[in-house]
Design a protein around this motif. Structure first.
Motif, PDB file in Angstrom:
ATOM      1  N   LEU A 260       0.826  -1.206   0.000  1.00  0.00           N
ATOM      2  CA  LEU A 260       0.000   0.000   0.000  1.00  0.00           C
ATOM      3  C   LEU A 260       0.859   1.254   0.000  1.00  0.00           C
ATOM      4  O   LEU A 260       0.583   2.220  -0.725  1.00  0.00           O
ATOM      5  N   TYR A 261       1.922   1.252   0.824  1.00  0.00           N
ATOM      6  CA  TYR A 261       2.824   2.401   0.850  1.00  0.00           C
ATOM      7  C   TYR A 261       3.468   2.614  -0.515  1.00  0.00           C
ATOM      8  O   TYR A 261       3.616   3.744  -0.983  1.00  0.00           O
ATOM      9  N   ALA A 262       3.863   1.508  -1.144  1.00  0.00           N
ATOM     10  CA  ALA A 262       4.512   1.621  -2.454  1.00  0.00           C
ATOM     11  C   ALA A 262       3.560   2.186  -3.500  1.00  0.00           C
ATOM     12  O   ALA A 262       3.932   3.044  -4.308  1.00  0.00           O
ATOM     13  N   ILE A 263       2.319   1.701  -3.469  1.00  0.00           N
ATOM     14  CA  ILE A 263       1.315   2.215  -4.408  1.00  0.00           C
ATOM     15  C   ILE A 263       1.075   3.697  -4.158  1.00  0.00           C
ATOM     16  O   ILE A 263       0.990   4.504  -5.093  1.00  0.00           O
ATOM     17  N   GLY A 264       0.946   4.069  -2.883  1.00  0.00           N
ATOM     18  CA  GLY A 264       0.726   5.467  -2.544  1.00  0.00           C
ATOM     19  C   GLY A 264       1.850   6.362  -3.006  1.00  0.00           C
ATOM     20  O   GLY A 264       1.622   7.464  -3.517  1.00  0.00           O
ATOM     21  N   TYR A 265       3.088   5.870  -2.854  1.00  0.00           N
ATOM     22  CA  TYR A 265       4.234   6.665  -3.288  1.00  0.00           C
ATOM     23  C   TYR A 265       4.236   6.828  -4.804  1.00  0.00           C
ATOM     24  O   TYR A 265       4.549   7.892  -5.343  1.00  0.00           O
ATOM     25  N   PHE A 266       3.898   5.725  -5.470  1.00  0.00           N
ATOM     26  CA  PHE A 266       3.808   5.810  -6.934  1.00  0.00           C
ATOM     27  C   PHE A 266       2.759   6.828  -7.360  1.00  0.00           C
ATOM     28  O   PHE A 266       2.970   7.615  -8.290  1.00  0.00           O
ATOM     29  N   CYS A 267       1.605   6.818  -6.680  1.00  0.00           N
ATOM     30  CA  CYS A 267       0.539   7.762  -7.010  1.00  0.00           C
ATOM     31  C   CYS A 267       1.000   9.205  -6.831  1.00  0.00           C
ATOM     32  O   CYS A 267       0.730  10.078  -7.665  1.00  0.00           O
ATOM     33  N   LYS A 268       1.694   9.477  -5.730  1.00  0.00           N
ATOM     34  CA  LYS A 268       2.180  10.843  -5.490  1.00  0.00           C
ATOM     35  C   LYS A 268       3.190  11.257  -6.558  1.00  0.00           C
ATOM     36  O   LYS A 268       3.178  12.395  -7.019  1.00  0.00           O
ATOM     37  N   LYS A 269       4.055  10.324  -6.930  1.00  0.00           N
ATOM     38  CA  LYS A 269       5.043  10.634  -7.979  1.00  0.00           C
ATOM     39  C   LYS A 269       4.343  10.878  -9.310  1.00  0.00           C
ATOM     40  O   LYS A 269       4.690  11.814 -10.046  1.00  0.00           O
ATOM     41  N   PHE A 270       3.338  10.067  -9.602  1.00  0.00           N
ATOM     42  CA  PHE A 270       2.568  10.223 -10.835  1.00  0.00           C
ATOM     43  C   PHE A 270       1.937  11.612 -10.903  1.00  0.00           C
ATOM     44  O   PHE A 270       1.951  12.255 -11.950  1.00  0.00           O
ATOM     45  N   GLY A 271       1.390  12.075  -9.782  1.00  0.00           N
ATOM     46  CA  GLY A 271       0.684  13.345  -9.790  1.00  0.00           C
ATOM     47  C   GLY A 271       1.546  14.564  -9.629  1.00  0.00           C
ATOM     48  O   GLY A 271       1.048  15.696  -9.766  1.00  0.00           O
ATOM     49  N   SER A 272       2.824  14.387  -9.341  1.00  0.00           N
ATOM     50  CA  SER A 272       3.667  15.552  -9.047  1.00  0.00           C
ATOM     51  C   SER A 272       4.908  15.673  -9.927  1.00  0.00           C
ATOM     52  O   SER A 272       5.650  16.646  -9.801  1.00  0.00           O
ATOM     53  N   ASP A 273       5.138  14.706 -10.806  1.00  0.00           N
ATOM     54  CA  ASP A 273       6.349  14.739 -11.633  1.00  0.00           C
ATOM     55  C   ASP A 273       6.453  16.001 -12.488  1.00  0.00           C
ATOM     56  O   ASP A 273       7.503  16.609 -12.596  1.00  0.00           O
ATOM     57  N   ASP A 274       5.344  16.382 -13.119  1.00  0.00           N
ATOM     58  CA  ASP A 274       5.343  17.543 -14.014  1.00  0.00           C
ATOM     59  C   ASP A 274       4.172  18.441 -13.639  1.00  0.00           C
ATOM     60  O   ASP A 274       3.025  18.128 -13.953  1.00  0.00           O
TER      61      ASP A 274
END
Length: 844
Positions: free
Chosen positions: A689-703
């Motif tokens: 769950l933590y890994a998925i959450g981190y991926f989601c944050k990276k997805f939404g904040s990269d650009d």
């Protein structure tokens, strides 16, 4: 009998929203934006009526005014063209979007005919023969009118000065101050021309630009139409190849008590257009022609009629008693200084045939009679009403028929300038507003057929600036409701529609069902040779199934694989501490040293993952570090942790794909409310769950310059743990600043209630919740009353309350019928039918 131009148009010239008439009077036309007064909002309606009362009271010095509710054609093609400007540049998405747009347009026109929306207009005389206090000006205007008539008789016409409008500049500014509460809009000259021209084109299809240009070339073209009679009493308008039947039906009777009349709201609920024309006048307070004088004469007339009845042996008639009391009420109000209005209210219907016109007339009369309003056929007065309702015509003393007399407050009870609109002006067609409180008993198609009030939605508009009328810029969207209500269908529909725009989309699928269903539909369509554009779209997805049984998914969420050193160290530490919360200082130091070493190897070009970290720890000379390394390595072998811990042999989850669907399987999470100790499998679930959450944050904040749409179905999974709640809140906080939109689906509004968190949801689609329906009303800020409870509880499948960023809340029916092949993507329950082996029904 055919007649042409029974009466010449009195319009002489236009300038912006000003219209100069041939008698010298000048009128200002203003468009009034629809005010927010939701169907179930008594408070909003009372506020609207108070505003109208205040503004109308300020118009007393102008003597006359008129209110027009005009059904204007809604340009669906223009909506789609504007939306297409935001489509992704890739042909895969353009091709599918064009197919969807064409099907939307076709469906709307086939089921609705010409779609329309109501525009509200207020017209007030700036200077007229009726309000001038300057006798010289009256004489001058009168002379000009006579002169113009004489010149016309000789075939001549006096040219008007091109700057005639300048002397009305100050008067217009004064009037606009009185209209501030209504947010009145000064319309452009093209709209002024069109509004006057379409009075002669009712019910016909017309080219807006052509008609405006025609009148601009010569104002004489304004009334270019042929008028004929059908069945003696019905007007038929015809122009070139177009013709229509028009009926004018004046309101002749109001209920004794007009409180909560809301006549205009009832009219707008009908599934055909009804034009509304109100000619209003503030009667003089003194003299023979005053309202008091008229009232006393009417009372004397009733008394004489009663005396005559008694002489003939007849009793007093009920209508005479009612009229007597009404006149007494008017007299008392006038004596008390209450401001009164005399007005004529005419409802105008159009149709392609006499039969259709009669059917609509009967529906209109039946609907209004249910609220105590009487409507006359006025067969002998159709031509009179046709010309009397023209813009710029005012009530005269000779206009005695169809006149209502009422106080300003009573007049406002009609509920003007309100429409049951929800959604965005430009967006994807989602369905229709449902105008009734009763249940459709599962027949959503009947609900769609009963309404012509279209709902469009672009949920990404919430983050746009300079959008007039928005009450929130919160970009997040929630779809809530019980299983089987249509919640999941709408969630996926919004996902597909908005994924076609210039935005990256990420769908977190906790059931891992989207991949199988989407690819199945793609395979079937490909075999049948149907909709290749839909097939290409589906195959463009980056499907990621986090299933430990699939070796291809090994290490997909390995922080070393898909994150750089700074981000990866943070996530890796959180994951390891979740497995082993009570690490000693030596163990943590040994872990961080190994982690740094592995990242250095990766940066040097070697293939590395978290298992290398654990192996380095296991080789440590420090026993407790060695023990922890061996424990972590053992736990990561043949378990759900394979997804997060690997040797880097597989490519990690991709944050750059246009559309990514992440399916999750076999994930166990601890319940926050449980008093039992967390099991090993639940700890492993938290790691993922933590890994998925981190991926989601990276997805939404990269650009930050790129719009990202993140869809999280069954968001209650995150709410069930404090860790998941924190992840959800972190994702929500990306919001506006990083151009990220979060679209969540869940079974209850309780899952999206923010509590102390201020990052709530700006848009809500609330389907029915059986366990606690009042909580839904409370969440969307609708008063809990017996009526609102019925409004919510009577929703059927495919119906929800749409709460938009403008603060509007209406019950709507989602239309999933326009593209059945695409709708099959959203099916969750497979059923057998008599006609086909594999038929699907989207129940959720």
């Amino acid at each position: 009998m055919r007649v042409t131009k029974l009466e010449e148009s009195n319009v002489w010239a236009f300038h912006e929203n000003l219209v100069l008439m041939r008698d010298g009077s000048v009128f200002g036309i203003y468009r009034i934006p629809s005010m927010v007064a939701n169907t179930m909002s008594s408070e909003g309606k009372e506020k609207t009526k108070a505003i109208v009362s205040a503004v109308v009271g300020d118009l007393i010095p102008y003597v006359d005014f008129e209110i027009n509710d005009v059904p204007m054609p809604r340009d669906i093609i223009d909506i789609m063209e504007k939306l297409s400007e935001r489509l992704d540049d890739d042909e895969v998405y353009i091709d599918l979007a064009n197919t969807i747009f064409n099907k939307m347009i076709q469906s709307i026109y086939e089921t609705n005919g010409q779609p329309f929306e109501y525009y509200h207009y207020l017209t007030v005389p700036l200077k007229s023969l009726h309000i001038s206090v300057d006798m010289k000006e009256v004489m001058r205007q009168g002379y000009r009118h006579v002169k113009d008539v004489v010149l016309q008789g000789l075939g001549l016409q006096e040219d008007i000065s091109s700057d005639w409008h300048k002397k009305y500049h100050e008067q217009r500014l004064v009037l606009e101050k009185h209209l501030t509460l209504l947010n009145a809009v000064r319309i452009p000259v093209e709209e002024s021309i069109l509004l006057n021209r379409i009075q002669y084109l009712r019910g016909m299809h017309y080219d807006k630009d052509y008609e405006i240009l025609s009148v601009k070339s010569s104002v004489q073209n304004l009334d270019d139409v042929n008028i004929s009679f059908e069945n003696v009493s019905v007007l038929k308008l015809s122009s070139v190849d177009e013709e229509s039947y028009v009926g004018f039906y004046p309101v002749d009777q109001l209920p004794t008590n007009v409180s909560y009349l809301h006549l205009m709201e009832e009219i707008h609920k009908l599934n055909f257009s009804v034009e509304s024309k109100i000619k209003a006048k503030f009667p003089s307070t003194k003299g023979y022609f005053s309202l008091m004088g008229q009232t006393k004469r009417a009372q004397d007339k009733i008394k004489n009629a009663v005396i005559d009845n008694e002489k003939e042996g007849d009793g007093v008639k009920t209508k005479q008693v009612v009229d007597h009391h009404l006149l007494e009420d008017i007299e008392e109000r006038i004596s008390a200084g209450e401001k009164m209005i005399s007005y004529m209210h005419v409802l105008i219907l159009t149709a392609d045939s006499l039969e259709e016109l009669k059917a609509r007339r009967n529906i209109l009369r039946g609907t209004l009679s249910s609220i105590g309003v009487g409507v006359l056929e006025a067969n002998a007065d159709q031509v009179y009403l046709f010309y009397k309702t023209m813009l710029g015509k005012t009530l005269e003393f000779s206009d005695r028929n169809f006149i209502q007399k009422i106080s300003i407050e009573g007049f406002a009870e009609n509920l003007f300038f309100v429409s049951q609109k929800v959604g965005t002006d430009v967006g994807f067609y989602l369905g229709k507003v449902d105008n009734q409180i009763e249940s459709w008993f599962g027949d959503y198609r009947a609900a769609l057929a009963s309404s012509v009030n279209l709902v469009f939605s672009d949920v990404l508009e919430a983050n746009k600036q300079d959008v007039h009328g928005k009450v929130t810029n919160n970009p997040h969207i929630a779809v809530t409701g019980d299983t089987g209500s249509g919640k999941s269908f709408l969630l996926k529909l919004l996902f597909v529609y908005h994924s076609l725009l210039r935005t990256k989309s990420l769908y977190i699928d906790p059931k891992d069902e989207i991949k199988g269903q989407f690819l199945k539909v793609a395979d079937e369509l490909e075999v049948a040779g149907l909709y290749p554009e839909l097939v290409r779209y589906i195959r463009s997805f980056n499907f990621v199934s986090l299933d430990v049984k699939n070796k291809e998914n090994k290490g997909m969420l390995d922080p070393i694989v898909f994150l750089d050193r700074a981000e990866g160290k943070s996530l890796a530490t959180t994951m390891v501490k979740t497995i082993k919360p009570a690490m000693s200082d030596k163990q943590e130091k040994g872990f961080l040293e190994a982690l740094n070493q592995v990242y250095s190897d990766k940066e040097a070009g070697l293939e590395r993952g978290m298992l290398h970290v654990f192996e380095l720890m296991a080789k440590s000379e420090i026993e407790e570090v060695c023990d922890l390394g061996e424990l972590l390595f053992t736990k990561s072998t043949d378990s759900v942790l394979n997804v997060a811990f690997s040797r880097g042999e597989n490519k990690g989850i991709d944050t750059t794909s246009k559309i990514t669907v992440v399916g999750i399987k076999n994930l166990e999470l601890p319940l926050e409310s449980s008093k039992l100790e967390i099991t090993d499998s639940e700890r492993d679930g938290l790691v993922i769950l933590y890994a998925i959450g981190y991926f989601c944050k990276k997805f939404g904040s990269d650009d930050h310059s790129e719009e990202t749409l993140m869809i999280m179905d069954e968001v209650w999974l995150y709410k069930s743990t404090s860790a998941g709640q924190k992840i959800l809140n972190d994702i929500k906080r990306l919001g506006r600043s990083q151009n990220n939109f979060l679209l969540v689906g869940t079974q209850s509004v309780a899952d999206i209630e923010t509590g102390g968190d201020e990052t709530g949801f700006g848009t809500v689609f609330a389907f029915y919740e059986e366990k606690n329906p009042d909580r839904v009303l409370d969440f969307i800020k609708v008063p809990i009353t017996q009526e609102t409870q019925m409004w919510l509880q009577n929703m059927t499948m495919a119906q929800c309350i749409y709460y938009d960023t403008y603060g509007r809340k209406e019950r709507m029916t989602v239309d999933g019928t326009i593209f059945p092949e695409m709708a099959r993507l959203f099916d969750t329950v497979k059923v057998k039918s008599k006609d086909e082996k594999n038929s699907w029904e989207a129940l959720e």
